[in-house]
Design a protein around this motif. Structure first.
Motif, PDB file in Angstrom:
ATOM      1  N   ASP A 171       0.850  -1.189   0.000  1.00  0.00           N
ATOM      2  CA  ASP A 171       0.000   0.000   0.000  1.00  0.00           C
ATOM      3  C   ASP A 171       0.892   1.248   0.000  1.00  0.00           C
ATOM      4  O   ASP A 171       1.227   1.784   1.053  1.00  0.00           O
ATOM      5  CB  ASP A 171      -0.904  -0.018   1.239  1.00  0.00           C
ATOM      6  N   PRO A 172       1.292   1.723  -1.174  1.00  0.00           N
ATOM      7  CA  PRO A 172       2.160   2.902  -1.244  1.00  0.00           C
ATOM      8  C   PRO A 172       1.558   4.138  -0.578  1.00  0.00           C
ATOM      9  O   PRO A 172       2.280   4.976  -0.039  1.00  0.00           O
ATOM     10  CB  PRO A 172       2.350   3.130  -2.744  1.00  0.00           C
ATOM     11  N   ALA A 173       0.220   4.261  -0.564  1.00  0.00           N
ATOM     12  CA  ALA A 173      -0.416   5.404   0.086  1.00  0.00           C
ATOM     13  C   ALA A 173      -0.198   5.367   1.600  1.00  0.00           C
ATOM     14  O   ALA A 173      -0.032   6.409   2.236  1.00  0.00           O
ATOM     15  CB  ALA A 173      -1.903   5.438  -0.242  1.00  0.00           C
ATOM     16  N   ALA A 174      -0.181   4.177   2.192  1.00  0.00           N
ATOM     17  CA  ALA A 174       0.096   4.051   3.633  1.00  0.00           C
ATOM     18  C   ALA A 174       1.527   4.491   3.924  1.00  0.00           C
ATOM     19  O   ALA A 174       1.782   5.205   4.903  1.00  0.00           O
ATOM     20  CB  ALA A 174      -0.125   2.624   4.109  1.00  0.00           C
ATOM     21  N   VAL A 175       2.459   4.107   3.065  1.00  0.00           N
ATOM     22  CA  VAL A 175       3.853   4.503   3.241  1.00  0.00           C
ATOM     23  C   VAL A 175       3.985   6.021   3.089  1.00  0.00           C
ATOM     24  O   VAL A 175       4.698   6.672   3.860  1.00  0.00           O
ATOM     25  CB  VAL A 175       4.773   3.744   2.254  1.00  0.00           C
ATOM     26  N   ALA A 176       3.268   6.603   2.135  1.00  0.00           N
ATOM     27  CA  ALA A 176       3.295   8.063   1.955  1.00  0.00           C
ATOM     28  C   ALA A 176       2.717   8.767   3.182  1.00  0.00           C
ATOM     29  O   ALA A 176       3.235   9.803   3.607  1.00  0.00           O
ATOM     30  CB  ALA A 176       2.513   8.445   0.704  1.00  0.00           C
ATOM     31  N   ALA A 234      -6.547  -7.944   7.322  1.00  0.00           N
ATOM     32  CA  ALA A 234      -6.834  -9.376   7.468  1.00  0.00           C
ATOM     33  C   ALA A 234      -6.394  -9.903   8.830  1.00  0.00           C
ATOM     34  O   ALA A 234      -7.051 -10.785   9.395  1.00  0.00           O
ATOM     35  CB  ALA A 234      -6.150 -10.159   6.349  1.00  0.00           C
ATOM     36  N   LEU A 235      -5.319  -9.366   9.370  1.00  0.00           N
ATOM     37  CA  LEU A 235      -4.851  -9.795  10.689  1.00  0.00           C
ATOM     38  C   LEU A 235      -5.881  -9.435  11.760  1.00  0.00           C
ATOM     39  O   LEU A 235      -6.210 -10.243  12.626  1.00  0.00           O
ATOM     40  CB  LEU A 235      -3.498  -9.155  11.002  1.00  0.00           C
ATOM     41  N   ARG A 254      -7.072  -0.565   1.320  1.00  0.00           N
ATOM     42  CA  ARG A 254      -7.773  -1.820   1.064  1.00  0.00           C
ATOM     43  C   ARG A 254      -7.246  -2.943   1.942  1.00  0.00           C
ATOM     44  O   ARG A 254      -7.995  -3.745   2.481  1.00  0.00           O
ATOM     45  CB  ARG A 254      -7.623  -2.189  -0.415  1.00  0.00           C
ATOM     46  N   ALA A 255      -5.916  -3.007   2.128  1.00  0.00           N
ATOM     47  CA  ALA A 255      -5.317  -4.113   2.874  1.00  0.00           C
ATOM     48  C   ALA A 255      -4.605  -3.674   4.147  1.00  0.00           C
ATOM     49  O   ALA A 255      -4.405  -4.479   5.045  1.00  0.00           O
ATOM     50  CB  ALA A 255      -4.333  -4.864   1.975  1.00  0.00           C
TER      51      ALA A 255
END
Length: 186
Positions: A46-51, A134-135, A174-175
């Motif tokens: 998820d590149p947006a989470a990293v950003a 999912a976790l 999403r994930a």
């Protein structure tokens, strides 16, 4: 042997040329230098989470469980409490604290108790939590994480983090979820 002779000189190359078995043994001894662990991840899921993590203050400390954490230090310059990619037990003095921090991270994500989660956040000075959706839904740890934390509790939908994630989300991909640890602590 000629290149080896030019690099190391006659004292090494001469005996190797006269004793091919010695050359073969030395060559076999060099092989482990090329058999180091290789990073298995190519890009964050998820590149947006990293950003979003990169947008946090430079002093932010990130905890959690998941592959996204492996990218945090390199791509954001932020500190990750522990990453599975870095938890390679080359030396136990190095590995034991990482193993303890990973076990504490899993326990914090699994506990239904706000006070226990808050203690984890305060003890490690955590600002944000990264976790796979999912976790929290009960999927269980990935095989890689389960190997690093054998017998760990299983995070799921009844954990404090799962039941309060929506109210404390900094990013909801999403994930992957990025959660405000201080919001979850109160």
């Amino acid at each position: 042997a000629l290149a080896l002779g030019k690099l190391l000189g006659e004292p090494i190359a001469g005996p190797i040329e006269r004793r091919p078995v010695l050359g073969a043994v030395l060559g076999l001894l060099c092989i482990p230098a090329f058999l180091t662990p290789k990073m298995r991840l190519v890009a964050p899921e998820d590149p947006a989470a990293v950003a979003r993590i990169a947008a946090l203050p430079p002093t932010a400390r990130i905890a959690g469980i998941g592959d996204t954490l492996d990218f945090v230090p390199a791509l954001t310059g932020r500190t990750a409490l522990v990453m599975a990619e870095g938890a390679i037990p080359y030396q136990l003095g190095y590995f034991r604290p990482l193993s303890r921090q990973m076990a504490d991270s899993v326990a914090a994500l699994a506990t239904p108790d706000r006070a226990a989660f808050s203690d984890f956040v305060a003890r490690y000075r955590i600002d944000a939590i990264v976790v796979d959706r999912a976790l929290l839904a009960g999927r269980g740890l990935s095989p890689r994480d389960a190997t690093l934390v054998p017998g760990a509790p299983r995070p799921g939908p009844t954990s404090w983090v799962a039941t309060h994630a929506a109210a404390c989300a900094l990013h909801g991909g999403r994930a992957v979820l990025l959660l405000d640890a201080h919001c979850l602590s109160t």
